[in-house]
Scaffold this active site. Structure first.
Site, PDB file in Angstrom:
ATOM      1  N   CYS A  33       0.840  -1.206   0.000  1.00 13.37           N
ATOM      2  CA  CYS A  33       0.000   0.000   0.000  1.00 13.37           C
ATOM      3  C   CYS A  33       0.872   1.252   0.000  1.00 13.37           C
ATOM      4  CB  CYS A  33      -0.972   0.006   1.170  1.00 13.37           C
ATOM      5  SG  CYS A  33      -0.241   0.424   2.746  1.00 13.37           S
ATOM      6  N   CYS A 102      -4.088   6.699   5.996  1.00 12.06           N
ATOM      7  CA  CYS A 102      -2.807   6.985   6.642  1.00 12.06           C
ATOM      8  C   CYS A 102      -3.020   7.266   8.134  1.00 12.06           C
ATOM      9  CB  CYS A 102      -2.123   8.187   6.003  1.00 12.06           C
ATOM     10  SG  CYS A 102      -1.640   7.910   4.293  1.00 12.06           S
TER      11      CYS A 102
END
Lengths: 130, 384
Positions: A33, A102
């Protein structure tokens, strides 16, 4: 894509670096990712005295971990566990939708660091009991 | 602040002479090329001239050139125009095609067609063995891009097209990145259809073309008026087409000089970066690559972070391709080439242009050294 606030946090990244003698280290994310985060914590008594991070990732990932370190510094372990990705997002402001994950990873990294700290404590307690 | 543009694969600037050629067709000569009056005839004449210039650049006949809004439309058109009405219901494309092929294929798959993705090697070159194996069964079309937009690898289109011809399968190639960088000859190369874009060759944005070989039947994609010999509807973008034609003519005229100079700069940049920064990997083929493409993976530093830091010092580059900049997944091109996830996410594409100078490269290298050092120092992944 990013607001000035996020850019400023990213540029300074004042909590970046390794923490020598850390009481716990947490890792979150993976290379697929594009984000790997490490949060180091120094705990004295029950209070997080210092926190630092090392992150392989985008601007939002680096800024998220930097903010996460600020958010847990000075807090007790219990208080730190209550820090969520929403708190991180509140400080970053206007995070692009595809970058919200995030902040989730940053929360995960905090939890992992505390988990590691507790594990070390237990190990220590066992050793002392012997 | 100094600004350096190394994203010419995303788009080039419009050549000044091409721009000048366009201007009258916005103002005094604003006619619709389909109109019968003098305004229309003047516009139509300008379109014809542009068509001839583009045809000449790839050794096609003018009537084999159809103007579109760009290579994306051309790619959508050829896939839909061939595959949907072919009894085989099976199409072969390379695993490293542009999104305009990949996403159109995804839609075809949803609609029940079989799409097979031909493998590539670690240098991005198509696996001929895999192509041959897949050609043993009937297919309605093979589409392989001439040169890759991310890593710049140039395919052996001659061999691929010949194999397709032997098996009686039509062959299409997306040459948007290749035009001007390598010589294209659709007749010699046995290409049935080919996509082009104006804004990759110093022409304006929003215009492109599809070459379709005479006698090769492709169904309509855009429906409406009878423009483009009733094969592509929509009022012609006359200024855009004129600019496209002029840009192609200039590109072909100057390609020898420009390509030699840009290639030297490319090699200089690669060697400088590799000399000054450890653990840097060149993606794509070392020699069989576009003259202006430098795609590098900086182990331990993430692509987007590098890109943003480059932008802070005035340098424009790209992660993967501009079309990918909002996507989190690693580049499908690098994945297909077997680049591991970490290095995939650490890749940056620099695409040089006609106005790139050696001083520009020196500046970029100096800044890159600082940026990579900084990002590696705060990275959770070791550079190796």
């Amino acid at each position: 894509m990013y607001n000035e606030n996020i850019m400023k946090i990213f540029k300074e990244a004042k909590n970046a670096g390794m923490l020598k003698g850390a009481s716990g280290v947490g890792v979150a994310g993976n290379a697929k990712c594009g984000d790997v985060m490490k949060i180091y914590i120094l705990v004295e008594g029950n209070v997080i005295k210092d926190a630092k991070f090392k992150t392989f990732g985008c601007v939002a990932a680096i800024a998220s971990t930097d903010v996460a370190c600020d958010l847990i510094k000075g807090k007790t372990i219990e208080q730190a566990l209550k820090v969520t990705n929403k708190d991180v997002l509140n400080i970053l402001q206007d995070v692009p939708a595809q970058k919200v994950h995030c902040s989730v990873l940053a929360q995960e990294a905090i939890a992992e660091a505390i988990k590691d700290f507790k594990k070390r404590q237990e190990r220590e307690a066992k050793k002392n009991a012997k | 602040m100094k600004r350096i543009y190394l994203d010419n694969a995303a788009t080039t600037y419009t050549n000044a002479d091409a721009l000048q050629a366009m201007i009258p067709f916005f103002t005094n000569e604003h006619g619709n090329a389909a109109s019968l009056h003098s305004y229309g005839r003047i516009a139509e004449k300008a379109v014809s001239e542009a068509r001839a210039k583009i045809a000449a650049a790839i050794n096609a006949k003018p009537q084999e050139i159809y103007f579109t809004s760009g290579a994306t439309e051309s790619n959508n058109w050829i896939l839909n125009g061939i595959v949907r009405n072919c009894p085989h219901k099976r199409v072969l494309v390379s695993a490293i095609e542009h999104q305009s092929i990949m996403e159109t294929c995804a839609q075809l798959e949803k609609d029940g067609y079989i799409v097979e993705y031909i493998k590539v090697g670690s240098d991005g070159l198509l696996s001929m063995n895999d192509l041959v194996a897949r050609l043993s069964k009937p297919a309605s079309l093979v589409s392989v891009m001439t040169a890759n937009n991310e890593v710049g690898t140039i395919q052996y289109i001659n061999s691929i097209a010949s194999l397709c011809e032997q098996r009686g399968v039509p062959f299409h190639t997306d040459a948007a990145q290749a035009l001007g960088s390598i010589m294209m000859n659709v007749k010699e190369m046995k290409i049935d259809a080919l996509s082009l874009s104006s804004h990759k060759v110093y022409g304006p944005k929003g215009v492109g073309a599809l070459y379709v070989r005479d006698g090769f039947k492709v169904d309509k994609f855009m429906h409406g008026g009878h423009q483009e010999r009733n094969r592509r509807a929509g009022t012609l973008n006359v200024p855009g087409i004129v600019g496209f034609g002029a840009a192609v003519e200039i590109t072909m005229r100057d390609s020898g000089v420009n390509n030699g100079r840009i290639k030297t700069l490319r090699e200089y940049m690669i060697s400088q970066v590799q000399e000054k920064i450890p653990n840097v990997y060149l993606n794509g083929h070392k020699t069989q690559r576009l003259v202006n493409n430098v795609n590098l993976s900086f182990a331990g530093a993430e692509g987007e972070a590098i890109l943003i830091m480059l932008d802070m010092v005035g340098i424009a580059a790209s992660t993967g391709s501009a079309c990918n900049s909002n996507v989190l997944e690693p580049s499908h091109v690098l994945s297909a080439m077997g680049v591991e996830d970490g290095l995939n996410q650490s890749s940056i594409r620099f695409s040089l242009g006609r106005n790139t100078t050696r001083e520009d490269i020196d500046y970029v290298v100096v800044e890159l050294v600082k940026i990579i050092k900084r990002l590696r120092s705060i990275s959770a992944v070791k550079a190796k």
